[in-house]
Design a protein around this motif. Structure first.
Motif, PDB file in Angstrom:
ATOM      1  N   TYR A   1       0.831  -1.208   0.000  1.00 37.39           N
ATOM      2  CA  TYR A   1       0.000   0.000   0.000  1.00 37.39           C
ATOM      3  C   TYR A   1       0.862   1.254   0.000  1.00 37.39           C
ATOM      4  N   TRP A   2       1.785   1.372   0.932  1.00 38.59           N
ATOM      5  CA  TRP A   2       2.606   2.586   1.007  1.00 38.59           C
ATOM      6  C   TRP A   2       3.612   2.664  -0.132  1.00 38.59           C
ATOM      7  N   LEU A   3       4.120   1.534  -0.575  1.00 36.56           N
ATOM      8  CA  LEU A   3       5.014   1.553  -1.745  1.00 36.56           C
ATOM      9  C   LEU A   3       4.260   2.060  -2.972  1.00 36.56           C
ATOM     10  N   TRP A   4       3.027   1.579  -3.142  1.00 36.53           N
ATOM     11  CA  TRP A   4       2.209   2.000  -4.277  1.00 36.53           C
ATOM     12  C   TRP A   4       1.881   3.475  -4.173  1.00 36.53           C
ATOM     13  N   LEU A   5       1.514   3.933  -2.977  1.00 30.32           N
ATOM     14  CA  LEU A   5       1.197   5.352  -2.790  1.00 30.32           C
ATOM     15  C   LEU A   5       2.400   6.234  -3.128  1.00 30.32           C
ATOM     16  N   GLU A   6       3.578   5.830  -2.686  1.00 28.59           N
ATOM     17  CA  GLU A   6       4.784   6.613  -2.973  1.00 28.59           C
ATOM     18  C   GLU A   6       5.014   6.769  -4.469  1.00 28.59           C
ATOM     19  N   LYS A   7       4.664   5.754  -5.245  1.00 27.15           N
ATOM     20  CA  LYS A   7       4.836   5.806  -6.700  1.00 27.15           C
ATOM     21  C   LYS A   7       3.741   6.606  -7.397  1.00 27.15           C
TER      22      LYS A   7
ATOM     23  N   PHE B   1      -5.266  11.330   5.037  1.00 23.54           N
ATOM     24  CA  PHE B   1      -6.387  10.757   4.280  1.00 23.54           C
ATOM     25  C   PHE B   1      -6.137   9.275   4.002  1.00 23.54           C
ATOM     26  N   PHE B   2      -4.922   8.942   3.565  1.00 23.26           N
ATOM     27  CA  PHE B   2      -4.613   7.558   3.213  1.00 23.26           C
ATOM     28  C   PHE B   2      -4.534   6.650   4.442  1.00 23.26           C
TER      29      PHE B   2
ATOM     30  N   ASN C   1       0.606  -6.285  -7.839  1.00 28.01           N
ATOM     31  CA  ASN C   1       1.923  -6.419  -8.462  1.00 28.01           C
ATOM     32  C   ASN C   1       3.035  -5.768  -7.651  1.00 28.01           C
ATOM     33  N   THR C   2       2.681  -4.973  -6.641  1.00 30.83           N
ATOM     34  CA  THR C   2       3.670  -4.310  -5.797  1.00 30.83           C
ATOM     35  C   THR C   2       4.125  -5.204  -4.647  1.00 30.83           C
ATOM     36  N   PHE C   3       3.319  -6.210  -4.289  1.00 30.32           N
ATOM     37  CA  PHE C   3       3.684  -7.103  -3.191  1.00 30.32           C
ATOM     38  C   PHE C   3       4.977  -7.845  -3.487  1.00 30.32           C
ATOM     39  N   ILE C   4       5.817  -7.954  -2.474  1.00 31.88           N
ATOM     40  CA  ILE C   4       7.035  -8.750  -2.551  1.00 31.88           C
ATOM     41  C   ILE C   4       6.976  -9.751  -1.398  1.00 31.88           C
ATOM     42  N   LEU C   5       7.003 -11.012  -1.725  1.00 33.81           N
ATOM     43  CA  LEU C   5       6.919 -12.068  -0.728  1.00 33.81           C
ATOM     44  C   LEU C   5       8.239 -12.182   0.029  1.00 33.81           C
ATOM     45  N   ASN C   6       8.176 -12.222   1.355  1.00 38.68           N
ATOM     46  CA  ASN C   6       9.359 -12.397   2.197  1.00 38.68           C
ATOM     47  C   ASN C   6       9.602 -13.902   2.337  1.00 38.68           C
ATOM     48  N   GLU C   7      10.460 -14.409   1.483  1.00 40.47           N
ATOM     49  CA  GLU C   7      10.711 -15.855   1.419  1.00 40.47           C
ATOM     50  C   GLU C   7      11.249 -16.414   2.735  1.00 40.47           C
TER      51      GLU C   7
END
Length: 88
Positions: A18-24, A35-36, A74-80
């Motif tokens: 969410y925050w990574l996407w918002l930053e972009k 607001f977010f 598509n922004t999610f990164i799985l923590n293996e």
């Protein structure tokens, strides 16, 4: 004996998309941070539906809810490493 370990998804098992996407996507994010945070809390507490949440984000970015959903996913990164720990 440990019987259960509880993991938080956002920021632990997966990146905080969410925050990574918002930053972009939100050029003036700091001005709108409140607001977010608010709409994030509302969807988490089921005050608004996930569809309404995506629609709010779409209005802020001139995108459809479907576009926002796809981009967030598509922004999610799985923590293996955490996933491997969960398998134990």
């Amino acid at each position: 004996m440990i019987k259960a370990i509880i993991f938080d998804n956002a920021g632990v098992i997966m990146s905080e998309a969410y925050w990574l996407w918002l930053e972009k996507n939100i050029p003036n994010l700091e001005e709108k941070r409140g607001f977010f945070i608010d709409i994030s809390h509302k969807v988490d507490s089921e005050t608004i539906t996930p569809t309404e949440f995506l629609e709010y984000l779409g209005k802020e970015t001139n995108k459809t809810a479907a576009q926002v959903k796809k981009e967030l996913f598509n922004t999610f990164i799985l923590n293996e490493a955490v996933v491997e720990l969960m398998k134990r």
